[in-house]
Write a protein that holds these residues in place. Structure first.
Motif, PDB file in Angstrom:
ATOM      1  N   SER A  16      45.560  44.282  55.120  1.00 38.42           N
ATOM      2  CA  SER A  16      44.734  45.319  54.489  1.00 38.42           C
ATOM      3  C   SER A  16      45.079  45.375  53.001  1.00 38.42           C
ATOM      4  O   SER A  16      46.126  44.878  52.572  1.00 38.42           O
ATOM      5  N   SER A  17      44.216  45.997  52.209  1.00 35.41           N
ATOM      6  CA  SER A  17      44.475  46.090  50.772  1.00 35.41           C
ATOM      7  C   SER A  17      45.750  46.881  50.489  1.00 35.41           C
ATOM      8  O   SER A  17      46.480  46.582  49.548  1.00 35.41           O
ATOM      9  N   VAL A  18      46.038  47.877  51.313  1.00 36.04           N
ATOM     10  CA  VAL A  18      47.262  48.665  51.154  1.00 36.04           C
ATOM     11  C   VAL A  18      48.492  47.792  51.410  1.00 36.04           C
ATOM     12  O   VAL A  18      49.476  47.848  50.666  1.00 36.04           O
ATOM     13  N   GLU A  19      48.432  46.956  52.461  1.00 30.81           N
ATOM     14  CA  GLU A  19      49.552  46.056  52.772  1.00 30.81           C
ATOM     15  C   GLU A  19      49.754  45.017  51.672  1.00 30.81           C
ATOM     16  O   GLU A  19      50.891  44.686  51.332  1.00 30.81           O
ATOM     17  N   VAL A  20      48.657  44.507  51.120  1.00 28.07           N
ATOM     18  CA  VAL A  20      48.742  43.532  50.029  1.00 28.07           C
ATOM     19  C   VAL A  20      49.437  44.170  48.830  1.00 28.07           C
ATOM     20  O   VAL A  20      50.383  43.610  48.267  1.00 28.07           O
ATOM     21  N   ALA A  21      48.980  45.355  48.434  1.00 31.66           N
ATOM     22  CA  ALA A  21      49.585  46.046  47.297  1.00 31.66           C
ATOM     23  C   ALA A  21      51.059  46.348  47.567  1.00 31.66           C
ATOM     24  O   ALA A  21      51.903  46.209  46.673  1.00 31.66           O
ATOM     25  N   GLN A  22      51.382  46.721  48.799  1.00 28.39           N
ATOM     26  CA  GLN A  22      52.765  47.036  49.162  1.00 28.39           C
ATOM     27  C   GLN A  22      53.651  45.792  49.080  1.00 28.39           C
ATOM     28  O   GLN A  22      54.771  45.863  48.578  1.00 28.39           O
ATOM     29  N   ARG A  23      53.160  44.653  49.543  1.00 28.01           N
ATOM     30  CA  ARG A  23      53.947  43.418  49.478  1.00 28.01           C
ATOM     31  C   ARG A  23      54.229  43.012  48.037  1.00 28.01           C
ATOM     32  O   ARG A  23      55.330  42.593  47.712  1.00 28.01           O
ATOM     33  N   ILE A  24      53.228  43.136  47.200  1.00 29.78           N
ATOM     34  CA  ILE A  24      53.424  42.787  45.791  1.00 29.78           C
ATOM     35  C   ILE A  24      54.380  43.788  45.136  1.00 29.78           C
ATOM     36  O   ILE A  24      55.283  43.406  44.396  1.00 29.78           O
ATOM     37  N   VAL A  46      51.928  47.687  39.592  1.00 25.97           N
ATOM     38  CA  VAL A  46      51.046  47.473  40.746  1.00 25.97           C
ATOM     39  C   VAL A  46      50.457  48.819  41.140  1.00 25.97           C
ATOM     40  O   VAL A  46      51.159  49.821  41.173  1.00 25.97           O
ATOM     41  N   ASN A  47      49.154  48.831  41.432  1.00 27.60           N
ATOM     42  CA  ASN A  47      48.557  50.003  42.068  1.00 27.60           C
ATOM     43  C   ASN A  47      47.730  49.517  43.246  1.00 27.60           C
ATOM     44  O   ASN A  47      47.747  48.340  43.575  1.00 27.60           O
ATOM     45  N   GLU A  48      47.001  50.409  43.882  1.00 32.08           N
ATOM     46  CA  GLU A  48      46.301  50.030  45.120  1.00 32.08           C
ATOM     47  C   GLU A  48      45.147  49.059  44.900  1.00 32.08           C
ATOM     48  O   GLU A  48      44.726  48.379  45.835  1.00 32.08           O
ATOM     49  N   ASN A  49      44.617  48.940  43.683  1.00 29.64           N
ATOM     50  CA  ASN A  49      43.461  48.083  43.423  1.00 29.64           C
ATOM     51  C   ASN A  49      43.731  46.903  42.510  1.00 29.64           C
ATOM     52  O   ASN A  49      42.906  46.003  42.398  1.00 29.64           O
ATOM     53  N   GLN A  73      39.205  45.278  49.385  1.00 30.32           N
ATOM     54  CA  GLN A  73      39.099  45.277  50.842  1.00 30.32           C
ATOM     55  C   GLN A  73      37.747  44.689  51.253  1.00 30.32           C
ATOM     56  O   GLN A  73      36.720  45.032  50.672  1.00 30.32           O
ATOM     57  N   THR A  74      37.758  43.791  52.249  1.00 33.89           N
ATOM     58  CA  THR A  74      36.524  43.218  52.795  1.00 33.89           C
ATOM     59  C   THR A  74      36.493  43.484  54.296  1.00 33.89           C
ATOM     60  O   THR A  74      37.439  44.023  54.861  1.00 33.89           O
ATOM     61  N   ASP A  75      35.407  43.061  54.933  1.00 32.68           N
ATOM     62  CA  ASP A  75      35.283  43.257  56.385  1.00 32.68           C
ATOM     63  C   ASP A  75      36.323  42.454  57.160  1.00 32.68           C
ATOM     64  O   ASP A  75      36.759  42.864  58.225  1.00 32.68           O
ATOM     65  N   LEU A  76      36.718  41.298  56.630  1.00 34.06           N
ATOM     66  CA  LEU A  76      37.647  40.410  57.332  1.00 34.06           C
ATOM     67  C   LEU A  76      39.096  40.547  56.869  1.00 34.06           C
ATOM     68  O   LEU A  76      39.961  39.844  57.347  1.00 34.06           O
ATOM     69  N   THR A  81      41.650  38.512  43.800  1.00 37.88           N
ATOM     70  CA  THR A  81      41.210  37.641  42.715  1.00 37.88           C
ATOM     71  C   THR A  81      42.315  37.627  41.669  1.00 37.88           C
ATOM     72  O   THR A  81      42.673  38.677  41.130  1.00 37.88           O
ATOM     73  N   ILE A  82      42.850  36.454  41.405  1.00 39.19           N
ATOM     74  CA  ILE A  82      43.996  36.330  40.507  1.00 39.19           C
ATOM     75  C   ILE A  82      43.626  35.491  39.288  1.00 39.19           C
ATOM     76  O   ILE A  82      43.005  34.439  39.407  1.00 39.19           O
ATOM     77  N   THR A  83      44.018  35.995  38.134  1.00 38.66           N
ATOM     78  CA  THR A  83      43.854  35.279  36.880  1.00 38.66           C
ATOM     79  C   THR A  83      45.237  35.084  36.277  1.00 38.66           C
ATOM     80  O   THR A  83      45.999  36.045  36.149  1.00 38.66           O
ATOM     81  N   MET A  84      45.552  33.851  35.927  1.00 34.39           N
ATOM     82  CA  MET A  84      46.801  33.557  35.232  1.00 34.39           C
ATOM     83  C   MET A  84      46.442  33.166  33.808  1.00 34.39           C
ATOM     84  O   MET A  84      45.595  32.300  33.599  1.00 34.39           O
ATOM     85  N   ARG A  85      47.082  33.817  32.864  1.00 31.20           N
ATOM     86  CA  ARG A  85      46.801  33.558  31.454  1.00 31.20           C
ATOM     87  C   ARG A  85      48.087  33.691  30.655  1.00 31.20           C
ATOM     88  O   ARG A  85      49.099  34.176  31.166  1.00 31.20           O
ATOM     89  N   LEU A  86      48.026  33.259  29.408  1.00 23.68           N
ATOM     90  CA  LEU A  86      49.169  33.425  28.520  1.00 23.68           C
ATOM     91  C   LEU A  86      49.240  34.853  27.998  1.00 23.68           C
ATOM     92  O   LEU A  86      48.237  35.575  27.995  1.00 23.68           O
ATOM     93  N   HIS A  87      50.391  35.243  27.523  1.00 25.55           N
ATOM     94  CA  HIS A  87      50.559  36.542  26.879  1.00 25.55           C
ATOM     95  C   HIS A  87      49.716  36.547  25.603  1.00 25.55           C
ATOM     96  O   HIS A  87      49.634  35.535  24.903  1.00 25.55           O
ATOM     97  N   PRO A  88      49.068  37.668  25.263  1.00 28.82           N
ATOM     98  CA  PRO A  88      48.198  37.709  24.078  1.00 28.82           C
ATOM     99  C   PRO A  88      48.881  37.307  22.764  1.00 28.82           C
ATOM    100  O   PRO A  88      48.263  36.668  21.915  1.00 28.82           O
ATOM    101  N   ILE A  89      50.152  37.641  22.586  1.00 24.80           N
ATOM    102  CA  ILE A  89      50.858  37.248  21.366  1.00 24.80           C
ATOM    103  C   ILE A  89      51.008  35.732  21.298  1.00 24.80           C
ATOM    104  O   ILE A  89      50.865  35.122  20.235  1.00 24.80           O
TER     105      ILE A  89
END
Length: 155
Positions: A16-24, A46-49, A73-76, A81-89
């Protein structure tokens, strides 16, 4: 080959989205300006979304990816969605670097009638800059992608 690296991918999890956020969150400590002892695998918030984290490492790498994720959260289960980027500086510094080196490369062609070996220095600096950014970011991004998939796919 990208001058400024960036990677985006999705992880579909049965959690679930709550479990995902908790693991992170369980793997993430508060971000501190000077932190020499790491008690968590990641630092950030980290927050719930959503989350924005970086890997805690024991060596210096200015090209370490900043991991930004959106949790939905989806039906399944949950789609992350993850984006990896460099630090702005780092992005600003590298844009200045590549602009200066690019001007040097263009200047080479404007005075091409007299060739000397030192005139190739801007091209070497361009290749070095690309290799430095790609290697520093790419190696860490691959490790962290694998770790996030492992972390969010377990039951």
């Amino acid at each position: 080959m990208k001058l400024i690296p960036y990677e985006k991918f999705e992880i579909n999890s049965d959690l679930s989205s709550v479990e995902v956020a908790q693991r992170i969150e369980n793997c993430t400590g508060k971000k501190k300006f000077f932190n020499f002892s790491h008690t968590h695998e990641f630092s950030g918030h980290v927050n719930e979304n959503a989350f924005e984290i970086t890997k805690n490492i024991s060596y210096r790498n200015s090209f370490l990816p900043v991991i930004v994720g959106k949790i939905k959260q989806t039906d399944l289960g949950t789609k992350i969605t993850i984006t990896m980027r460099l630090h702005p500086i780092v992005i600003c510094f590298m844009l200045i670097w590549f602009t200066g080196v690019g001007i040097g490369c263009i200047a080479f062609f404007s005075i091409m009638d007299e060739f000397s070996l030192p005139m190739l220095i801007p091209f070497g600096m361009l290749i070095f800059g690309i290799a430095l950014v790609s290697g520093g970011f790419g190696i860490e991004a691959a490790k962290q992608k694998k770790r996030l998939i492992e972390l969010l796919s377990k039951h």
